[in-house]
Design an enzyme around this catalytic site. Sequence first.
Site, PDB file in Angstrom:
ATOM      1  N   TRP A  56     -27.889  19.869  41.325  1.00  0.00           N
ATOM      2  CA  TRP A  56     -26.471  19.600  41.047  1.00  0.00           C
ATOM      3  C   TRP A  56     -25.671  20.074  42.257  1.00  0.00           C
ATOM      4  O   TRP A  56     -25.808  21.219  42.694  1.00  0.00           O
ATOM      5  CB  TRP A  56     -26.065  20.352  39.786  1.00  0.00           C
ATOM      6  CG  TRP A  56     -24.642  20.202  39.366  1.00  0.00           C
ATOM      7  CD1 TRP A  56     -23.942  19.035  39.230  1.00  0.00           C
ATOM      8  CD2 TRP A  56     -23.742  21.262  38.997  1.00  0.00           C
ATOM      9  NE1 TRP A  56     -22.657  19.306  38.798  1.00  0.00           N
ATOM     10  CE2 TRP A  56     -22.510  20.667  38.647  1.00  0.00           C
ATOM     11  CE3 TRP A  56     -23.859  22.644  38.921  1.00  0.00           C
ATOM     12  CZ2 TRP A  56     -21.410  21.399  38.228  1.00  0.00           C
ATOM     13  CZ3 TRP A  56     -22.767  23.388  38.502  1.00  0.00           C
ATOM     14  CH2 TRP A  56     -21.554  22.762  38.166  1.00  0.00           C
TER      15      TRP A  56
ATOM     16  N   ASP B 171     -30.535  28.254  35.285  1.00  0.00           N
ATOM     17  CA  ASP B 171     -29.360  27.517  34.822  1.00  0.00           C
ATOM     18  C   ASP B 171     -29.781  26.634  33.644  1.00  0.00           C
ATOM     19  O   ASP B 171     -30.565  25.698  33.807  1.00  0.00           O
ATOM     20  CB  ASP B 171     -28.810  26.665  35.966  1.00  0.00           C
ATOM     21  CG  ASP B 171     -27.512  25.954  35.581  1.00  0.00           C
ATOM     22  OD1 ASP B 171     -27.016  26.171  34.452  1.00  0.00           O
ATOM     23  OD2 ASP B 171     -27.002  25.169  36.403  1.00  0.00           O
TER      24      ASP B 171
ATOM     25  N   LYS C 200     -21.606  21.667  26.376  1.00  0.00           N
ATOM     26  CA  LYS C 200     -22.256  20.387  26.130  1.00  0.00           C
ATOM     27  C   LYS C 200     -22.748  20.270  24.696  1.00  0.00           C
ATOM     28  O   LYS C 200     -22.433  19.311  23.995  1.00  0.00           O
ATOM     29  CB  LYS C 200     -23.437  20.194  27.092  1.00  0.00           C
ATOM     30  CG  LYS C 200     -23.046  19.890  28.522  1.00  0.00           C
ATOM     31  CD  LYS C 200     -22.693  21.112  29.310  1.00  0.00           C
ATOM     32  CE  LYS C 200     -22.471  20.795  30.779  1.00  0.00           C
ATOM     33  NZ  LYS C 200     -22.004  21.971  31.531  1.00  0.00           N
TER      34      LYS C 200
END
Length: 402
Positions: free
Chosen positions: A134, A215, A250
């Site tokens: 990312w 992460d 999320k």
Amino acid sequence: MLKSDFAALAPMPDDPILGLVDLFKKDPRAEKVNLGVGVYLNEEGKLPLMACVEEAEKRLLARRQPRGYMPMSGMPQYCAAVQRLVFGKTNPAVLAGRISTVQTLGGTGALQLAAAFAHQFLGVNASVVSDPTWGNHISILKADGLEVGKYPYLSADRASVDFEAFKASISALAPKTLVLMHGCCHNPTGLDFTQDQWREVAKIVAEKDLLPLLDMAYQGFGSGLEEDAFAIRLFTEEGITFMAATSCSKNFGLYGERVGALHIVTDSKKEADVVTSIMKRIVRQEYSNPPCHGGQIVAEVLCDEALQASWRAEVDGMRTRIRAMREALYEAGKAEGEDFSFSVKQHGMFSFTGLSAEEMDLLREKYGVYGVRNGRICIAGLNTKNVEYVAKSIAAVLKTRA
């Protein structure tokens, strides 16, 4: 003169992912599909309000609570509930109190605090991320004073993880290097380590005295809420000192509330208490304390047995829909004479299509299908109404290679 300094400033380019949102909104075509930003959308192409979240908000509203300051480390009930969710409620480290957990401004905020803590208080100067990763990972680490290198991740055909190359790379790192790894649902590739591979990784980071930063932004969207936390729980069981950045933005559909957590696993409750005191100091200097609403919603859901069961069922449904869209894209590709097996070999919200940056530009400009230039698409943006069009569009782009 200060005025001259301002006049000499040059504009910064848009974020390569968030900038797609503006391009998509300005696109006048009726037939357009946004597969760029990583947001879960339902079959109607809308961000859903989860039933458990709606019920939690009703309860909070009925209590008519004032909106006072939160503690610097966050809402205690939230931190405890998320820690149990991530590590498991019977995890010895949880029961012993040797995990420092603070509420953060989303998973992004957790990553930033982790980098600041590592650099300022642990003397860490070097870090590595997967190639690819990312894009914001690199920006965050660099902004907090860390040098950022990359370790190999994808095989030459970009269809699987090159685990041997990865192992060789991290085995050669200097001690105290921060190694950022995706706990599940690798972004952007959708390719993760197997459980056996994670066991090998745990041995290497322990032997080489590396500092892992795991992460996990998409817990529940890969194999399941418990399964996706495997790496974090394994590292804890192995007695490794590490950090984990997690997000509830999320899997609760609370993107705009910025709900995350940073967990730092230590050897004792005494160490965890010291770490928490340091984290509070960093938070105080940066933003004083986190917002309350998102954390209150998550705590309300996770601390109520019935609401948590409802939430788990909803997350299961979201994951099932994503998997169904992967299958649908694969089948639609076959109908076009193309092999889209990448979609079913990967999991989580994202897939690496294998398209080049120029091909992704063509996909957007000619067909109105928006994805990131590195070839990433968000599977959650697909539905039964647009999946065939997307497949036809990708197939048409692939045919230009000949």
